[in-house]
Write a protein that holds these residues in place. Sequence first.
Motif, PDB file in Angstrom:
ATOM      1  N   PHE A   1       0.839  -1.202   0.000  1.00 41.89           N
ATOM      2  CA  PHE A   1       0.000   0.000   0.000  1.00 41.89           C
ATOM      3  C   PHE A   1       0.872   1.249   0.000  1.00 41.89           C
ATOM      4  O   PHE A   1       0.617   2.212  -0.729  1.00 41.89           O
ATOM      5  CB  PHE A   1      -0.908  -0.043   1.236  1.00 41.89           C
TER       6      PHE A   1
ATOM      7  N   MET B   1       2.690   1.454  -3.544  1.00 44.36           N
ATOM      8  CA  MET B   1       1.812   1.786  -4.684  1.00 44.36           C
ATOM      9  C   MET B   1       2.462   1.357  -5.996  1.00 44.36           C
ATOM     10  O   MET B   1       2.637   2.177  -6.906  1.00 44.36           O
ATOM     11  CB  MET B   1       1.568   3.296  -4.740  1.00 44.36           C
ATOM     12  N   GLY B   2       2.828   0.119  -6.098  1.00 45.26           N
ATOM     13  CA  GLY B   2       3.569  -0.296  -7.291  1.00 45.26           C
ATOM     14  C   GLY B   2       4.901   0.420  -7.244  1.00 45.26           C
ATOM     15  O   GLY B   2       5.594   0.379  -6.240  1.00 45.26           O
TER      16      GLY B   2
ATOM     17  N   HIS C   1       4.792   3.759  -7.867  1.00 49.68           N
ATOM     18  CA  HIS C   1       4.353   5.151  -7.905  1.00 49.68           C
ATOM     19  C   HIS C   1       4.105   5.767  -6.527  1.00 49.68           C
ATOM     20  O   HIS C   1       3.508   6.827  -6.424  1.00 49.68           O
ATOM     21  CB  HIS C   1       3.067   5.273  -8.739  1.00 49.68           C
TER      22      HIS C   1
ATOM     23  N   TYR D   1       4.922   9.500  -5.946  1.00 47.05           N
ATOM     24  CA  TYR D   1       4.031  10.490  -6.573  1.00 47.05           C
ATOM     25  C   TYR D   1       2.694  10.574  -5.860  1.00 47.05           C
ATOM     26  O   TYR D   1       2.183  11.656  -5.581  1.00 47.05           O
ATOM     27  CB  TYR D   1       3.835  10.144  -8.047  1.00 47.05           C
ATOM     28  N   VAL D   2       2.120   9.403  -5.588  1.00 45.50           N
ATOM     29  CA  VAL D   2       0.800   9.395  -4.960  1.00 45.50           C
ATOM     30  C   VAL D   2       0.857  10.038  -3.583  1.00 45.50           C
ATOM     31  O   VAL D   2       0.074  10.926  -3.258  1.00 45.50           O
ATOM     32  CB  VAL D   2       0.255   7.958  -4.872  1.00 45.50           C
ATOM     33  N   TRP D   3       1.829   9.606  -2.770  1.00 41.07           N
ATOM     34  CA  TRP D   3       1.876  10.144  -1.402  1.00 41.07           C
ATOM     35  C   TRP D   3       2.274  11.604  -1.384  1.00 41.07           C
ATOM     36  O   TRP D   3       1.805  12.361  -0.537  1.00 41.07           O
ATOM     37  CB  TRP D   3       2.787   9.287  -0.523  1.00 41.07           C
ATOM     38  N   LEU D   4       3.118  11.992  -2.332  1.00 38.80           N
ATOM     39  CA  LEU D   4       3.464  13.407  -2.444  1.00 38.80           C
ATOM     40  C   LEU D   4       2.204  14.235  -2.732  1.00 38.80           C
ATOM     41  O   LEU D   4       1.952  15.258  -2.098  1.00 38.80           O
ATOM     42  CB  LEU D   4       4.489  13.594  -3.563  1.00 38.80           C
ATOM     43  N   SER D   5       1.415  13.760  -3.673  1.00 40.94           N
ATOM     44  CA  SER D   5       0.178  14.469  -4.025  1.00 40.94           C
ATOM     45  C   SER D   5      -0.740  14.595  -2.826  1.00 40.94           C
ATOM     46  O   SER D   5      -1.234  15.676  -2.512  1.00 40.94           O
ATOM     47  CB  SER D   5      -0.573  13.729  -5.123  1.00 40.94           C
TER      48      SER D   5
END
Lengths: 60, 208, 222, 249
Positions: free
Chosen positions: A10, A13-14, A16, A19-23
């Motif tokens: 989790f 995220m692969g 990514h 990027y996801v957590w930064l967003s």
Amino acid sequence: MGHFASFSDFLQMGKHGLYVWLSYGIGLIVIIYNIWSVYWDRRQFFRQAKRRLKREKRSV
Amino acid sequence: MLEVKNIFCERDERILFSEFSFTLNEGEVLQIEGQNGSGKTTLLRILCHLTEAFEGNIFWHGQNVEHSREVFYHALLYVGHLSGVKGVLTAKENLIWMSQLDTALDRISITGALKKVGLFGYEDVPCHTLSAGQQRRVGLARLYLSSAPLWILDEPFTALDKKGVAEKETLIAQHVQAGGCVILTTHHNLNIPGTDVRKINLDECLTT
Amino acid sequence: MSFFLAALRRDLLLTFRRRNDIINPLAFFLMVGVLFPLGVSPEASLLAQLAPGVVWVAALLASLLSVDGIFRSDFDDGSLEHMLVSPRSLLLLVLAKVTTHWLISGFCLALVSPVLALMLFLPNEGFAPLVFSLLLGTPTLSLIGAIGAALTVGLRKGGILISLLVLPLYIPVLIFGASSVQAGSIGLPIQGYLALLAAMLVLSIVLAPFAIVAALKISVRS
Amino acid sequence: MKIKFPKWFYQLASPRWFYDITSKLLPWFAIAALLLMVIGSVWGLAFAPADYQQGNSFRIIYIHVPTAILAQSCYMLMAIAGGIGLIWKIKVAHVIAKSCAPIGASMAVLALVTGAIWGKPTWGAWWVWDARLTSMLVLFFLYIGVIALTSAFEHIASGDKAAAVLALVGIVNIPIIKYSVEWWNTLHQGATFKVTEKPAMPSEMWIPLLIMIIGFYCFFAVLLMSRARTEVLRRESKTDWVKLLVERY
């Protein structure tokens, strides 16, 4: 854990995760900033208004 | 003619006027007095609707000025703090433009009016070469040309000599006798032949 | 109509008496254009590719630079107050002022633009589209710019603020203007672009004067 | 020429009434916002399936799209409120318009930043001159202009009116800007990824998105109301009811 097999999956995220957590992190910061600025603005107003009210009372 | 009702105006956290009313009839001169900062200029600007920061109503011949501005502006001659005189234009060109803007100004007598304010021979000189007093007089030449019934003048006598002031006073007297009315601010003691000058003191206004 | 002509005559007279007002935007236009070869590269093929955009950006900035002056002097010396207490139509007055601004900025820039285009190696086919697109696009810039000028005329530090307000609104004109030159210089038809520029011009002629008048009233009456 | 409105419309014009009614509405919106946003983001982050092309980076959509939509509708609201304030001289409308600007600007920033972060794994670059991103950037500039203009005026009422005129000019321009940027983009870019135009999203993907959008709207309502409330107090600070409030604080 829904779509993900494990918690570390989790977080990753692969490939990514960054990027996801930064967003989401920046999203959270902006949301908190907005709430904080509303709160701060309101407190600022009441402080100033109180001071002014005292000044007016003294001058009367 | 002019009816001012319940003006309320607040500026810089200070109430300048509150429930301020007066009526001005034909043939009257109204002098607005008060210390600097008492709101003389603001009042004149309110009367001309040159500021929106006020509440209340102004009626011209019974009509609310708010809804019939064009009629009101046809009847108004306003001489403000700033003369509106362009430095790069000559006195004559300036007045020609003013007469195009203000329909109540008589364009034909411009040369005559310039002569009357003592600018004979300066008609075709760019205004930036004139002195401050002379530039002021270019703007005041409009008083000789205007057929508007209502004159609103903000400090019209600054930068004028004694003779000039006396001439303007006679001019105001003539205008009033012909059925016009004048509102003006000045520190000068007005002496207008044949007319009682009504006075409103804004300092007293505030305390009442 | 006669009042419009009178107002136009006065504004033109005012600008011709101060010749710098005419020369400054043109000089600025050429200088900005010259900065690009110095800053990027003097190579002909690269400059030819950049030329449509560079000329258009330079024209846009030159127009923006002079737009602040549309109402400034009239505000400072009290003429604007006279205009507001006049029974005459403010719309016509504003149109006359914008027309004057366009004549000294956009129109002159369009006439001078081939010089800059030549220095930037714009292909020959691009010259006519450049002049036409500038002629059609710059009036829109003047109209939009005048809104910004009217909004900021009462403020002491209007200069930078006006570009902040106006530049985002200039973007569509820039896009279609520069694209028409690009298309023209490689031999594609340009009627579509010019039609779009004309449509924007019509829209701004219809709407902008009302916004300018409203903005002027706000500025003077504040 | 003035249109008569129902009574509530004029009541809304009363700052005090506005202050009272929003104090009742605020908690409900706050609870709704919190619930929806928590549910939406947990669902979106942990339970929604990954995109078959973009993998997990697609989960950024759950912030990016709501903020982008919000930034645009916030501008609309700002312009409409400003217009109402100009035409009918309603103080509260100006207050709402003024409170919209900073919220909308921050939403535009968030949309831009998340768009850029999303761009890195998708396009391989932090910034691409994509039509949507570009017009969002222009929208952000428009907000900056409105905020700068409002604060440049010393006289509050003039600043309000000036900002309203600018916002209205902007609203006429937004479709033109959007169209021209999109068109310019296709001219220059050739085929780019159209991230948000995908062949029919499965429901496990779009339901959380919908929840997030509604949640963000509720959050926006909370922010707007609270900002406007403080602004109302500031502008009415000389009235007795505000003085009473201040004394009790």
